[in-house]
Design an enzyme around this catalytic site. Structure first.
Site, PDB file in Angstrom:
ATOM      1  N   CYS A  23       0.829  -1.199   0.000  1.00 27.13           N
ATOM      2  CA  CYS A  23       0.000   0.000   0.000  1.00 27.13           C
ATOM      3  C   CYS A  23       0.864   1.250   0.000  1.00 27.13           C
ATOM      4  O   CYS A  23       0.602   2.205  -0.744  1.00 27.13           O
ATOM      5  CB  CYS A  23      -0.933  -0.008   1.210  1.00 27.13           C
ATOM      6  SG  CYS A  23      -2.155   1.325   1.194  1.00 27.13           S
ATOM      7  N   CYS A  50      -6.289  -3.806   6.881  1.00 29.54           N
ATOM      8  CA  CYS A  50      -7.460  -2.925   6.775  1.00 29.54           C
ATOM      9  C   CYS A  50      -8.613  -3.559   6.022  1.00 29.54           C
ATOM     10  O   CYS A  50      -9.775  -3.272   6.320  1.00 29.54           O
ATOM     11  CB  CYS A  50      -7.064  -1.597   6.138  1.00 29.54           C
ATOM     12  SG  CYS A  50      -6.556  -1.716   4.406  1.00 29.54           S
TER      13      CYS A  50
END
Length: 374
Positions: free
Chosen positions: A101, A199
């Protein structure tokens, strides 16, 4: 400078943006929408990037008096982070989605768009430090608070990306001070809990989540000698170093717990053995990148001293490293002076010299002196 503040909705990014404003920069806040399921709200400290987080980010920007936008990066996130995570597990590797990410979303897609729009820097709430050397080149270093240091997950940043990176929390001695500052500034996120876990798997059940994405096939669990000691419902749901959930019907001869030593996806086999066999002394990495300009030994192939870290909150151990050409591709070879346990292909190894981050690689192979190559 024109600064784009990446606002996660947490206390760190809010204080970082506040400091950028206070420093006199022209700041714009942006929250990244990484999911097409915005109805999901945070549960305790699990997950991030939810509607609740976007609202918290908006409130912080409103208090600071800066513009606020939401950018939809959900398709890019799905392809570059979520699908990569699935593909890596399907191949028997253990990926780090936070590294991907940072690499592909927060400091590639975001920075690319920011520069195209005329911003000079991207500001985040990461605990890390950028230092400019005498020649004007930027280096990535650990933060002042080593307990909160996040330089490991930023090890994927390149020389070019560091030119536009801003980390206002670099010299902050503790997270408690950040929360106290947020309280003084009237930021509503002052006491908001930190996010944990992956997440996009907010309930923390990685095995259950993967079972819905990867076709699991039952297979054998064998010990280090190759003898079958149990069965599994899918090799892809295991990771090197795992002890729980093996459900072995045949106990070890010494009565001690067994750990996952290796995953062989082509054979659909999980190899287990005693904890001592998790010790690894040599690591080979691929997909190498350097945080800033590489040191001279990278070009010459000479061995250089360093410290190696394979987990975000793990210890860095003394090592020696070199870059080899293997079939036309660069490969990082790291010899550890202190053995590490539970090193899995797919993880990221980050190299340091002192507080400076030299670079990183994706672990391809590991070697134990007590075992054949994993």
């Amino acid at each position: 400078m024109r600064v784009l503040a990446a606002m996660s909705g947490g206390v760190d990014s809010a204080v970082a943006a506040a400091r950028a404003v206070e420093a006199g920069h022209d700041v714009v806040g942006v929250h990244l929408a990484l999911s097409r399921m915005p109805g999901t709200l945070r549960t305790g400290s699990r997950g991030c990037c939810t509607i609740e987080d976007s609202r918290d980010a908006y409130r912080a920007c409103d208090l600071l008096g800066i513009p606020f936008y939401v950018w939809d990066f959900s398709e890019r996130f799905q392809e570059d982070v979520v699908q990569d995570f699935i593909d890596e597990y399907a191949a028997g590797r253990t990926p780090n989605p936070c590294m991907r990410c940072n690499e592909r979303i927060k400091f590639a897609a975001l920075l690319e768009k920011a520069v195209a729009l005329g911003f000079d820097a991207v500001c985040t709430g990461h605990y890390a430090k950028v230092i400019t050397d005498a020649d004007g080149n930027r280096e990535l270093h650990r933060a002042a608070d080593w307990a909160k240091d996040q330089s490991y997950v930023l090890g994927v940043l390149t020389h070019e990306q560091l030119q536009h990176a801003m980390f206002p929390l670099a010299e902050t001695p503790s997270k408690a001070e950040v929360r106290a500052e947020a309280e003084r500034r009237g930021l509503s996120v002052a006491n908001k809990p930190d996010s944990h876990d992956i997440c996009f798997i907010p309930d923390g059940d990685t095995a259950g989540w993967l079972a819905e994405k990867i076709e699991m096939q039952p297979g054998d669990i064998v010990d280090e000698t190759g003898a079958k000691v149990g069965d599994h419902a899918g090799a892809n749901s295991f990771t090197v170093g795992q002890r729980r959930g093996l459900k072995l019907g045949r106990p070890a001869a010494d009565g001690k717990p067994r750990f996952v030593l290796e995953i062989r996806p082509k054979e659909n086999t999980v190899v287990v053995g005693p904890q001592a066999l998790l010790a690894v002394e040599e690591i080979r990495g691929i997909r190498i990148s350097w945080a800033g300009l590489p040191i001279a030994e990278v070009a010459t192939g000479e061995e250089f001293p360093c410290h190696a870290q394979v987990r975000a909150h793990g210890d860095a151990v003394p090592a020696r490293a070199r870059v080899e050409d293997v079939d036309g591709a660069a490969q990082l070879v790291v010899t550890l002076e202190e053995a590490m346990r539970g090193v899995a292909p797919g993880q990221t190894i980050v190299l340091y010299q002192g507080s400076r981050v030299l670079g990183q690689a994706t672990i391809d192979k590991a070697r134990s002196l007590q075992r054949v190559e994993l």
